[in-house]
Design a protein around this motif. Structure first.
Motif, PDB file in Angstrom:
ATOM      1  N   GLY A 110      35.907  36.480  30.014  1.00 36.87           N
ATOM      2  CA  GLY A 110      36.919  36.683  31.049  1.00 36.87           C
ATOM      3  C   GLY A 110      38.156  35.878  30.746  1.00 36.87           C
ATOM      4  O   GLY A 110      38.131  34.929  29.948  1.00 36.87           O
ATOM      5  N   HIS A 111      39.259  36.244  31.387  1.00 36.81           N
ATOM      6  CA  HIS A 111      40.513  35.540  31.110  1.00 36.81           C
ATOM      7  C   HIS A 111      40.474  34.131  31.676  1.00 36.81           C
ATOM      8  O   HIS A 111      39.641  33.792  32.529  1.00 36.81           O
ATOM      9  N   SER A 129      39.449  32.817  35.439  1.00 36.79           N
ATOM     10  CA  SER A 129      38.668  33.818  36.171  1.00 36.79           C
ATOM     11  C   SER A 129      37.441  33.215  36.840  1.00 36.79           C
ATOM     12  O   SER A 129      36.849  33.848  37.714  1.00 36.79           O
ATOM     13  N   LYS A 182      34.702  31.459  34.973  1.00 36.47           N
ATOM     14  CA  LYS A 182      33.483  31.469  34.142  1.00 36.47           C
ATOM     15  C   LYS A 182      32.734  30.146  34.236  1.00 36.47           C
ATOM     16  O   LYS A 182      31.522  30.121  34.478  1.00 36.47           O
ATOM     17  N   VAL A 242      35.662  38.797  36.326  1.00 39.65           N
ATOM     18  CA  VAL A 242      37.007  39.219  36.702  1.00 39.65           C
ATOM     19  C   VAL A 242      37.348  38.621  38.061  1.00 39.65           C
ATOM     20  O   VAL A 242      36.503  38.551  38.962  1.00 39.65           O
ATOM     21  N   SER A 243      38.568  38.164  38.175  1.00 44.74           N
ATOM     22  CA  SER A 243      39.020  37.546  39.420  1.00 44.74           C
ATOM     23  C   SER A 243      39.608  38.598  40.336  1.00 44.74           C
ATOM     24  O   SER A 243      40.472  39.383  39.937  1.00 44.74           O
ATOM     25  N   ASP A 274      43.355  38.264  40.419  1.00 43.54           N
ATOM     26  CA  ASP A 274      44.192  38.518  39.248  1.00 43.54           C
ATOM     27  C   ASP A 274      43.949  39.860  38.576  1.00 43.54           C
ATOM     28  O   ASP A 274      44.766  40.318  37.782  1.00 43.54           O
ATOM     29  N   THR A 291      40.763  41.195  28.080  1.00 45.96           N
ATOM     30  CA  THR A 291      39.386  41.404  28.538  1.00 45.96           C
ATOM     31  C   THR A 291      38.962  42.851  28.309  1.00 45.96           C
ATOM     32  O   THR A 291      37.826  43.123  27.904  1.00 45.96           O
ATOM     33  N   THR A 312      34.847  37.468  41.071  1.00 45.87           N
ATOM     34  CA  THR A 312      34.976  36.122  41.646  1.00 45.87           C
ATOM     35  C   THR A 312      36.241  36.047  42.505  1.00 45.87           C
ATOM     36  O   THR A 312      37.017  36.995  42.575  1.00 45.87           O
ATOM     37  N   HIS A 313      36.434  34.885  43.124  1.00 42.35           N
ATOM     38  CA  HIS A 313      37.647  34.595  43.912  1.00 42.35           C
ATOM     39  C   HIS A 313      37.860  35.615  45.033  1.00 42.35           C
ATOM     40  O   HIS A 313      38.985  36.002  45.334  1.00 42.35           O
TER      41      HIS A 313
END
Length: 730
Positions: free
Chosen positions: A31-32, A35, A37, A120-121, A124, A130, A149-150
């Motif tokens: 992931g970027h 994100s 991880k 992945v967020s 974002d 990715t 996530t997020h």
């Protein structure tokens, strides 16, 4: 798979030694940057009982990002292994950097893993880099799942994020990317946001509440049923579409109620085969909690749906001489075949090698064979040696916990492999093997370095060799033309980390200096000159006179020397001396100190003395003649031109071509590539592309790639050549 009964956590802090390959799962997190991880790894470790509070181990350090540079820069810069246990299964979590400069660490993680979690967020979205890694995994059939996530971020929307994942990752089959759970929001706060408090299991139709910090299970309320129905039906159809039971779809369409257990079994098989990619949600636990949202479900997916090492194909092997060997299987009793996926140096322990064991069993204090590894052009010498390994350990933050052995399918650390580098193969000394290497990204951003002090200069060579041994994505160049020591890296952050490691880890302070390209000189036209070297100083003197004519040759001709002396004006034994002097002067240049090329030098006359002429005198005369000829004609500066092949998403082709034109480049062709990409081929002066690795990333939003190769040298524009001459004069 999350819809099953809750599992008990593993023993806190144990160093797990897997009993059999079927009880191992190797999972890489992709992931970027930002994100989540590393946070997710900590949450999984906490839920599994490896730590008591997310991100903490006994010494108070961070479980995953424990490198001092990572602490200072507040980002992951290296591959980290965090092993946890869940339901008698050892899970090796491989946390990778999300920043593009450290893609080499990501590729090492992909090599060591059997499945991937794409993080992945919701705040974002999915970046281009990715997406490209997803396509690489798809090309080799690696099983994948997606973790969102997020979800508590402002404007975060799980449904929208799920739609993005279906579009980006689903490709031609978006129904192969579907959520297993829906987030359950709690009460709305003063800021207007409602935190995610739990998950709704679509297959089991159960509520999993994490609001208290511990997972509880209950039936859904009536208000949840409409929310479940549509998503559940789509999930069931997606699972059945990938089922190996061809009768299941007919039964389902005929109105038969398919058992949840059957659906879960088919789901797990489809995930393991890499044809179905579930979407899950996760969040870290509260500071005083024991389980983060979605972590139990994720651990269940990993243990139930991701493949064992026995189910994944092992890379091809051969003898060190290149003779192919029969394919290996993941058998602890088979031939030893392991690979170094990461090399690091610990100030107290020394060099540590992170190994993925593909076949056989590795034991402490064994003598093994180290074979490597085809990267000689990057400063990594090929080698074929026997070494005795030190202790086998499992990392736990900054600690290394001893293992009795590491079997096929497992990942472990080994000490004292002083010759092994990342990418090397470890095998039995009486049965040496060499594994097919994985693709390493080509470093294309140069930084020229110089030792800060004389003391640093004495340590520079050893420090650089150790640095490059740890990182196969770095190339060390000793440029003979410019005299510079050049590190080729993947980006500016990669450079920063490399120089910081030189300073802090190896005690070498260096300065970055302007990088020079390898220019050349050539004659613009014909010229004739005399070289006269006559000295008398008592005793034997020095006497040599030669007359030459110089004319330009086509590009790539080098230096051609022709003897047209008649009548013995220059004795035959001294003609090679003249040529030697001419070539030596050409190598040093005649105007700016760059090598002189593409000329024809004709020696047609001269004079000698019976006593005072010598080899050295005629060498000097030849060099003087070439300098005299250069003073009579214009000297062109030649600059190297590179052939660039830029692969970029179609929407960025225009900006890329415009940028290349601004670099004095010539676009020589374009062609369509799969996946909505275009390959742009161009010829660009190398002096204009020193920072292209950074600039292309910005232009293409991280989706562009390029490679370069030397094409030729050609004349530099007069105004630029004048500027170079002025700089060299300073």
């Amino acid at each position: 798979m999350g819809d099953k009964s809750s599992a008990h956590p593993g023993a806190a802090g144990r160093a797990a030694a897997a009993a059999r390959p079927s009880s191992i799962r190797n999972v890489v997190l992709v992931g970027h940057s930002g994100s989540g991880k590393t946070t997710l790894v900590e949450a999984l470790a906490q839920t599994a009982g490896a730590v008591q509070r997310a991100g903490r181990v006994e010494d108070g350090g961070c479980l995953s990002d424990y490198d001092e540079i990572e602490h200072r820069q507040q980002r992951s810069v290296q591959l980290s292994l965090v092993p946890v246990e869940w339901k008698d299964t050892k899970i090796n979590l491989l946390d990778t950097p999300g920043y593009a400069d450290f893609v080499g660490e990501l590729r090492a993680g992909l090599r060591a893993a059997d499945a991937a979690l794409f993080i992945v967020s919701a705040a974002d979205g999915v970046d281009g880099a990715t997406r490209m890694v997803w396509e690489e995994c798809a090309a080799v059939g690696m099983p994948r799942a997606i973790v969102v996530t997020h979800l508590d971020a402002a404007r975060a929307d799980f449904d929208e994020m799920n739609a993005i994942c279906r579009r980006v990752f689903g490709g031609d089959d978006p129904d192969a990317v579907l959520p297993l759970y829906l987030p359950l929001h709690g009460e709305e706060g003063p800021d207007g946001t409602a935190p995610v408090a739990g998950l709704i299991g679509l297959l089991s139709q159960r509520i999993f509440d994490y609001s208290s910090g511990a997972r509880t299970e209950s039936p859904p309320d009536d208000e949840h049923l409409p929310l479940i129905e549509e998503a559940r039906n789509r999930l069931i159809e997606g699972i059945i579409a990938e089922s190996e039971d061809e009768t299941l779809m007919d039964r389902y369409l005929g109105g038969e109620d398919v058992e949840v257990k059957t659906l879960i079994d088919d789901l797990e098989k489809a995930v393991a085969r890499g044809v179905f990619h579930p979407v899950l949600a996760a969040a870290p636990a509260p500071e005083d909690g024991t389980q983060g949202l979605g972590t139990v479900e994720l651990l269940e997916l990993i243990t139930g749906g991701f493949p064992t090492p026995e189910e994944r194909e092992i890379p091809a092997v051969a003898t060190p001489a290149g003779k192919p060997r029969p394919p290996l299987t993941c058998d602890p009793k088979g031939p030893l075949a392991a690979e170094v996926v990461k090399t690091s140096s610990d100030p107290y322990v020394g060099r540590l090698s992170l190994l993925r064991i593909f076949s056989g069993t590795l034991r402490t204090d064994a003598t093994v064979h180290v074979s490597g590894h085809g990267l000689e052009d990057r400063g990594h010498e090929d080698h074929d040696v026997d070494e005795r390994i030190g202790a086998l350990t499992s990392p736990f933050g900054k600690q290394q916990r001893t293992l009795p052995e590491a079997i096929a399918g497992d990942i472990a650390c080994v000490g004292k492999l002083t010759r092994a580098e990342t990418g090397d193969t470890i095998s039995a000394k009486d049965d040496p093997l060499l594994m097919e290497p994985w693709v390493m990204p080509d470093p294309l951003l140069p930084v020229a370095i110089a030792a800060h002090t004389k003391q640093d200069e004495d340590k520079l060579s050893q420090g650089l060799s150790r640095l490059v041994a740890e990182d196969p994505t770095m190339r060390l160049e000793q440029n003979q033309d410019t005299g510079q020591v050049v590190l080729w890296c993947l980006g500016e952050a990669h450079i920063d980390v490399a120089l910081e490691r030189l300073r802090t880890r190896y005690g070498v302070q260096v300065d970055a200096v302007p990088h020079k390209v390898s220019l050349r000189e050539t004659f613009a036209g014909k010229a004739a000159a005399r070289g006269r070297h006559v000295k008398q100083s008592g005793g034997h003197g020095q006497y040599a006179i030669c007359e030459i004519e110089v004319e330009p040759l086509p590009q790539g001709s080098g230096v051609e020397f022709v003897d047209k002396v008649v009548g013995g004006a220059v004795p035959r034994q001294f003609i090679p001396s003249v040529e030697k002097g001419v070539r030596a002067q050409a190598a040093k240049g005649v105007a700016t100190g760059y090598p002189l090329v593409d000329i024809k030098v004709t020696l047609f006359d001269g004079k000698a003395h019976s006593v005072d002429s010598s080899d050295a005198a005629f060498q000097t005369a030849g060099a003087l003649a070439l300098r005299e000829a250069a003073a009579q004609v214009q000297i062109h500066l030649l600059e190297p031109v590179a052939e660039l092949r830029v692969l970029v998403a179609d929407e960025y082709v225009g900006p890329v071509m415009s940028d290349l034109s601004g670099r004095r480049g010539r676009v020589v062709g374009t062609e369509q590539s799969p996946g909505g990409r275009t390959l742009v081929r161009a010829e660009v002066p190398e002096i204009e592309i020193g920072r292209y690795a950074v600039d292309l990333r910005s232009i293409s939003h991280g989706t562009g790639r390029f490679d370069r190769s030397y094409a030729r040298h050609e004349p530099m524009p007069p105004q630029l050549a004048a500027k170079i001459r002025e700089q060299e004069g300073d």
